[in-house]
Enzyme design. Structure first.
Site, PDB file in Angstrom:
ATOM      1  N   HIS A 359      46.823  33.502  -4.664  1.00 38.00           N
ATOM      2  CA  HIS A 359      45.945  32.555  -5.226  1.00 38.00           C
ATOM      3  C   HIS A 359      45.053  31.959  -4.491  1.00 38.00           C
ATOM      4  O   HIS A 359      44.133  31.166  -4.707  1.00 38.00           O
ATOM      5  CB  HIS A 359      47.053  31.531  -6.038  1.00 38.00           C
ATOM      6  CG  HIS A 359      46.680  31.090  -7.226  1.00 38.00           C
ATOM      7  ND1 HIS A 359      45.183  30.590  -7.528  1.00 38.00           N
ATOM      8  CD2 HIS A 359      47.256  30.566  -8.471  1.00 38.00           C
ATOM      9  CE1 HIS A 359      45.064  30.166  -8.712  1.00 38.00           C
ATOM     10  NE2 HIS A 359      46.415  30.107  -9.364  1.00 38.00           N
ATOM     11  N   ASP A 363      42.008  33.407  -8.143  1.00 37.70           N
ATOM     12  CA  ASP A 363      42.382  32.286  -9.346  1.00 37.70           C
ATOM     13  C   ASP A 363      42.667  33.151 -10.545  1.00 37.70           C
ATOM     14  O   ASP A 363      42.579  34.246 -10.722  1.00 37.70           O
ATOM     15  CB  ASP A 363      41.414  31.271  -9.322  1.00 37.70           C
ATOM     16  CG  ASP A 363      39.972  31.669  -9.877  1.00 37.70           C
ATOM     17  OD1 ASP A 363      40.001  32.710 -10.712  1.00 37.70           O
ATOM     18  OD2 ASP A 363      39.159  30.995  -9.527  1.00 37.70           O
TER      19      ASP A 363
END
Length: 390
Positions: A359, A363
């Site tokens: 992450h 995203d």
């Protein structure tokens, strides 16, 4: 190395003398292990078993003007024996030689199953099992202490204690670091495999008629993934400190098993190579892994990884990112599944794909767009394979 065995061409011509260590023993780099005597070229046959004092008196680095003597680039510990072992000339891996010494096995009595008859550790295991003498093998730990190996692990009151192999130790360390440092998040999607399976069944798929190698589901999916990654650079990226490296080329690592150890060889330039070329390269990598001849260069530089456990009946799973890469794709089995099509329930071959992403780099929406593009490619592969040529 920990994961590969390489042959290195001798830097000179002559007769080996003064062997200072038996193959398989741990050594440090920088001092001689043997000398190549070029006197043989002049018709002189030197002794093969140089006395211990001759090696002990030799300088750590031979004079550059001394003709015919070449120092090896791997070195010995100071207490190493100088006599030449009796198994010189027998093709065997370092681990096989060490296991043979620990079990008091004469390598000349063992039949090798490796390339060109090379003896491997499994051959020693089979020989010892057939002999049935009950001797216990041991392997050295990092500090030199003797530990049992997987062949005859030390028995404890509550079971067996089996130490890590060097490959498993490295994999455990890196996977632990990945799970600790990278904030993993996961996306899962079911994808219909009808068109992809039909593409594999097509006559001459992937140039099979010319190469003799029929492409596998893994190779075809790797090719489709490679072309989709071109449009999703963050999924084909690596984290470097506080920066992200966006790779121009797609090098896909394929997770493989070798005697319980995780090996990840790399298919290079997947975005531009034909299915036939990738199939041939994939076969070479598989053979290299199985024969333990995989080179370090075959395992470096991956930008994305695929792990396929569908052939073992696994429906779905999530994989740990191969750092510093930003994502890894886990592929489950293809199974006939009831799905809705045009208002009817029909059976279709469906596979579950799971994307693990870092992450810090990828995203949620970026990962979702990649998965949508991959689904489109898998369910309609003809457009991407139209210009595929061997």
């Amino acid at each position: 190395t920990d994961k590969s065995v390489m042959e290195v061409e001798a830097p000179g011509t002559g007769i080996i003398r003064g062997l200072a260590r038996i193959t398989g023993d741990p050594v440090t780099v920088g001092t001689p292990v043997a000398w190549i005597d070029s006197a043989a070229e002049a018709g002189t046959q030197p002794a093969l078993d140089a006395p211990a004092e001759s090696l002990a008196a030799a300088p750590s680095t031979p004079p550059s003007t001394a003709p015919g003597h070449v120092v090896a680039t791997t070195s010995t510990s100071p207490d190493a024996p100088s006599e030449e072992p009796s198994d010189v000339g027998i093709r065997a891996t370092p681990l096989a030689r060490r296991m043979a010494r620990l079990h008091d096995v004469d390598l000349a009595a063992v039949s090798g199953s490796g390339p060109r008859g090379r003896i491997e550790e499994r051959d020693i295991e089979a020989h010892v099992a057939a002999r049935g003498d009950g001797k216990t093998a041991a392997t050295p730990s990092a500090n030199g202490a003797e530990l049992p190996n997987a062949l005859d692990a030390r028995r404890e009151d509550d079971g067996r204690l089996v130490p890590f192999t060097s490959v498993r130790r490295i994999a455990a360390q890196r996977l632990t670091e990945s799970m600790r440092d990278a904030p993993h998040f996961y996306l899962t999607a079911q994808v219909e495999m009808t068109a992809t399976l039909d593409a594999l069944k097509a006559p001459g798929a992937g140039g099979a008629a010319a190469t003799g190698d029929k492409p596998s589901v893994t190779v075809l999916l790797a090719r489709l993934v490679g072309q989709v990654l071109v449009n999703h650079p963050l999924v084909n990226a690596s984290l470097e400190g506080d920066a992200i490296r966006l790779h121009d080329r797609v090098h896909i690592g394929i997770a493989m098993d070798r005697d319980g150890d995780l090996i990840v060889p790399v298919l290079r330039d997947v975005q531009s190579r034909s299915l036939a070329a990738l199939t041939k390269e994939y076969r070479r990598l598989i053979d290299a892994v199985r024969s333990r001849r995989i080179a370090p260069s075959d395992m470096r530089g991956g930008t994305f990884t695929i792990s396929n456990l569908g052939m073992y009946g696994v429906d779905a799973f999530t994989a740990i990112i191969n750092a510093p890469q930003s994502a890894i794709l886990a592929i489950g089995r293809t199974v006939a599944t009831p799905v809705g099509r045009d208002g009817e329930i029909v059976l279709r071959p469906m596979a579950t794909l799971s994307l693990s992403s870092d992450h810090r780099v990828v995203d949620g929406i970026t990962a979702a767009r990649f998965m949508a593009g991959l689904r489109q490619a898998i369910e309609n592969p003809a457009a991407l394979l139209r210009d595929d040529a061997p």
